[in-house]
Design a protein around this motif. Sequence first.
Motif, PDB file in Angstrom:
ATOM      1  N   VAL A   1       9.151  -2.658  -6.078  1.00  0.00           N
ATOM      2  CA  VAL A   1       8.341  -2.847  -4.732  1.00  0.00           C
ATOM      3  C   VAL A   1       6.978  -2.118  -5.723  1.00  0.00           C
ATOM      4  O   VAL A   1       6.639  -1.081  -6.229  1.00  0.00           O
ATOM      5  CB  VAL A   1       8.242  -2.175  -3.241  1.00  0.00           C
ATOM      6  N   VAL A   2       5.932  -2.569  -5.897  1.00  0.00           N
ATOM      7  CA  VAL A   2       4.695  -2.080  -7.039  1.00  0.00           C
ATOM      8  C   VAL A   2       3.463  -1.627  -5.680  1.00  0.00           C
ATOM      9  O   VAL A   2       2.939  -1.849  -4.917  1.00  0.00           O
ATOM     10  CB  VAL A   2       4.105  -3.213  -7.635  1.00  0.00           C
ATOM     11  N   PRO A   3       3.835   0.110  -5.888  1.00  0.00           N
ATOM     12  CA  PRO A   3       2.945   0.439  -5.464  1.00  0.00           C
ATOM     13  C   PRO A   3       0.885   0.261  -5.564  1.00  0.00           C
ATOM     14  O   PRO A   3       1.022   0.403  -6.491  1.00  0.00           O
ATOM     15  CB  PRO A   3       2.974   2.064  -5.080  1.00  0.00           C
ATOM     16  N   VAL A   4       0.141  -0.044  -3.899  1.00  0.00           N
ATOM     17  CA  VAL A   4      -1.273   0.283  -4.330  1.00  0.00           C
ATOM     18  C   VAL A   4      -1.906   1.279  -3.797  1.00  0.00           C
ATOM     19  O   VAL A   4      -1.021   1.370  -1.965  1.00  0.00           O
ATOM     20  CB  VAL A   4      -1.567  -1.327  -3.762  1.00  0.00           C
ATOM     21  N   ASP A   5      -2.585   1.889  -3.940  1.00  0.00           N
ATOM     22  CA  ASP A   5      -3.300   2.524  -3.576  1.00  0.00           C
ATOM     23  C   ASP A   5      -4.186   2.326  -2.386  1.00  0.00           C
ATOM     24  O   ASP A   5      -4.536   1.586  -1.938  1.00  0.00           O
ATOM     25  CB  ASP A   5      -4.954   3.436  -4.144  1.00  0.00           C
ATOM     26  N   SER A   6      -3.514   3.210  -1.042  1.00  0.00           N
ATOM     27  CA  SER A   6      -3.939   3.294   0.104  1.00  0.00           C
ATOM     28  C   SER A   6      -6.314   3.711   0.264  1.00  0.00           C
ATOM     29  O   SER A   6      -6.781   2.881   0.676  1.00  0.00           O
ATOM     30  CB  SER A   6      -3.796   3.865   0.733  1.00  0.00           C
ATOM     31  N   GLY A   7      -6.090   4.190  -1.011  1.00  0.00           N
ATOM     32  CA  GLY A   7      -7.765   4.543  -0.742  1.00  0.00           C
ATOM     33  C   GLY A   7      -8.088   5.467   0.542  1.00  0.00           C
ATOM     34  O   GLY A   7      -7.116   6.169   1.005  1.00  0.00           O
ATOM     35  N   THR A   8      -9.363   5.272   0.861  1.00  0.00           N
ATOM     36  CA  THR A   8     -10.126   6.445   2.201  1.00  0.00           C
ATOM     37  C   THR A   8     -10.325   5.040   3.077  1.00  0.00           C
ATOM     38  O   THR A   8     -10.301   5.435   4.751  1.00  0.00           O
ATOM     39  CB  THR A   8     -11.195   6.989   1.650  1.00  0.00           C
TER      40      THR A   8
ATOM     41  N   THR B   1       1.290  -1.072   0.021  1.00  0.00           N
ATOM     42  CA  THR B   1       0.566  -0.081   0.136  1.00  0.00           C
ATOM     43  C   THR B   1       0.615   1.287   0.051  1.00  0.00           C
ATOM     44  O   THR B   1       2.180   0.877   0.595  1.00  0.00           O
ATOM     45  CB  THR B   1      -0.528   0.001   1.267  1.00  0.00           C
ATOM     46  N   ALA B   2       0.530   2.260  -0.415  1.00  0.00           N
ATOM     47  CA  ALA B   2       0.863   3.573  -0.707  1.00  0.00           C
ATOM     48  C   ALA B   2       0.616   4.450  -0.505  1.00  0.00           C
ATOM     49  O   ALA B   2      -0.604   4.472  -0.441  1.00  0.00           O
ATOM     50  CB  ALA B   2       1.580   3.335  -2.008  1.00  0.00           C
ATOM     51  N   PRO B   3       1.014   5.256   0.234  1.00  0.00           N
ATOM     52  CA  PRO B   3       2.026   5.202   1.570  1.00  0.00           C
ATOM     53  C   PRO B   3       2.367   4.176   2.298  1.00  0.00           C
ATOM     54  O   PRO B   3       1.134   3.785   2.499  1.00  0.00           O
ATOM     55  CB  PRO B   3       2.387   7.173   2.300  1.00  0.00           C
ATOM     56  N   THR B   4       3.166   3.537   2.443  1.00  0.00           N
ATOM     57  CA  THR B   4       4.033   2.618   3.350  1.00  0.00           C
ATOM     58  C   THR B   4       5.342   2.805   3.875  1.00  0.00           C
ATOM     59  O   THR B   4       5.482   3.687   3.715  1.00  0.00           O
ATOM     60  CB  THR B   4       4.158   1.654   2.079  1.00  0.00           C
ATOM     61  N   TYR B   5       5.187   1.934   5.181  1.00  0.00           N
ATOM     62  CA  TYR B   5       6.430   1.805   6.036  1.00  0.00           C
ATOM     63  C   TYR B   5       7.648   1.985   5.491  1.00  0.00           C
ATOM     64  O   TYR B   5       7.525   0.819   5.022  1.00  0.00           O
ATOM     65  CB  TYR B   5       6.173   0.888   7.379  1.00  0.00           C
ATOM     66  N   VAL B   6       8.105   2.453   5.363  1.00  0.00           N
ATOM     67  CA  VAL B   6       9.290   3.020   4.993  1.00  0.00           C
ATOM     68  C   VAL B   6      10.514   1.521   5.631  1.00  0.00           C
ATOM     69  O   VAL B   6      11.273   1.248   3.873  1.00  0.00           O
ATOM     70  CB  VAL B   6      10.484   4.250   5.066  1.00  0.00           C
ATOM     71  N   GLY B   7      10.168   0.996   6.233  1.00  0.00           N
ATOM     72  CA  GLY B   7      11.129  -0.651   6.864  1.00  0.00           C
ATOM     73  C   GLY B   7      11.006  -1.601   5.558  1.00  0.00           C
ATOM     74  O   GLY B   7      11.390  -2.580   5.721  1.00  0.00           O
ATOM     75  N   ILE B   8       9.508  -1.718   5.482  1.00  0.00           N
ATOM     76  CA  ILE B   8       9.315  -3.112   4.241  1.00  0.00           C
ATOM     77  C   ILE B   8       9.481  -2.114   2.995  1.00  0.00           C
ATOM     78  O   ILE B   8      10.087  -3.040   1.997  1.00  0.00           O
ATOM     79  CB  ILE B   8       7.962  -3.186   4.103  1.00  0.00           C
ATOM     80  N   THR B   9       9.798  -1.270   2.397  1.00  0.00           N
ATOM     81  CA  THR B   9      10.213  -0.590   1.624  1.00  0.00           C
ATOM     82  C   THR B   9      11.875  -0.504   1.437  1.00  0.00           C
ATOM     83  O   THR B   9      12.219  -1.223   0.022  1.00  0.00           O
ATOM     84  CB  THR B   9      10.349   0.833   1.286  1.00  0.00           C
ATOM     85  N   GLY B  10      12.922  -0.058   2.392  1.00  0.00           N
ATOM     86  CA  GLY B  10      14.097  -0.855   2.935  1.00  0.00           C
ATOM     87  C   GLY B  10      14.625  -2.370   2.649  1.00  0.00           C
ATOM     88  O   GLY B  10      15.247  -2.343   1.994  1.00  0.00           O
ATOM     89  N   ALA B  11      13.821  -2.944   3.015  1.00  0.00           N
ATOM     90  CA  ALA B  11      13.580  -4.243   3.118  1.00  0.00           C
ATOM     91  C   ALA B  11      13.647  -4.986   1.503  1.00  0.00           C
ATOM     92  O   ALA B  11      14.510  -5.963   1.283  1.00  0.00           O
ATOM     93  CB  ALA B  11      13.250  -5.560   4.484  1.00  0.00           C
TER      94      ALA B  11
END
Length: 442
Positions: free
Chosen positions: A167-174, A149-159
Amino acid sequence: MTESSHTSTARPGTVLDLADLHGSLSDPALLSMNLLNEVSDRYPDAVSFAPGRPDPGGFSVEDVHRFLRTWTDHVTDGTARGAVAARNRLYQYGRTKGVIQDLVARNLATDENIHVDPESILVTVGCQEAMVLALRALRAGDRDVLLATAPTYVGITGAARLVDMPVVPVDSGTSGIDLDDLAAKVRGAREAGLRPRACYLVPDFANPTGLSLDVPSRRRLLDLAAELDILIIEDNPYGFFGDGAPPKPTLKSLDTGHRVVYLGSYAKTALPGARIGYVVADQPVVRDGEVLGTLADELSKIKSMITVNTPPIAQAVIGGKLLESGFALREANRDATARYGQRLRHLLDGLAARFPTTSPVTWNRPDGGFFLVVSVPFVADDDLLAYSAKRHKVIWTPMHHFYAAGGGLRQLRLSCSSLTPEEIDLGLDRFASLVTDLLERT
């Protein structure tokens, strides 16, 4: 080390070009946490809304010793053989999977209605290690990608960067995840010749948005994951901290098809200094049609080559906490949850008092957790953060750090978990001064 020793080019010896090191070392995702720590260290008199740390007010040094004794008494069981077993578990390396999986399993059953074999649990050095292990196992080739999900915790992106997994971003929506966008991104990735392996999300009070999935969306997400044939990586560090609302079932508790890999941590609910996390990975692993074990067994192989095992003494401290609480950490955290709820409401009320409806400054309204997102009419980047800390004595987190593909330049995250109401008021006064400063320039 002096500044000149960092910058001098005349010293003899080996010099390593950053371009010759792993590409992740140049990635902004690996710089984010250090950046915030450095800014906080440089301006210690600034009020910091940056860290998502638990409230230290409930910690006591004596608790550590008591938890350790409680666990030791539990293992010893009043016998000489038990005393030897306790000593060996504390002083030796111990099993790679851990020494408290049985206690973690009882905690999950009590608090989250998650019922799993303790052997499907791997105790890790914080939840961050669990992320790296899971992604390392799932990244089998260059076609493999992670959805998040985007935005997302930076730790998973770094891992993901560390294991060369795009990493393919997915909209968080509301509400936390846009399921239509998830389906579109999975199908689009496959059409491009890629192999989506899993989707990472924080369903409860997500970092950084504070969003939570409602129960129907959780069920639809599990159905969609089965339809798309992907795993769900559920990260749940904040699920206890709803502001008065009944807790929602975790995805893992609703998972009937081994679709969810569940990441947990005792950093927020027990003791952050112990650095104890875990992963529930009960997915069967087969070869030539024969079941070899579970994904947890495979993750333990990777862990044995990274950290060998999770320190048994730290595990024992958490084990003692679990035993003393009757495995009901949700109940044990009731007072802390109330404090976090009060602080979140205080932060929301404070923003409303300083920025009326006519203001260009807006924010979302999470119903629990540690974080919320503020939208501003100017670029809130790292340079502005440094200016804010130096000139106005207030620190926050630029949201662009949470977007793997770019975004969030006019947003910032505020965390209130480790601040008193008085500190929140002072910080908001300073933040309002920063906003006034910037708007007067335009």
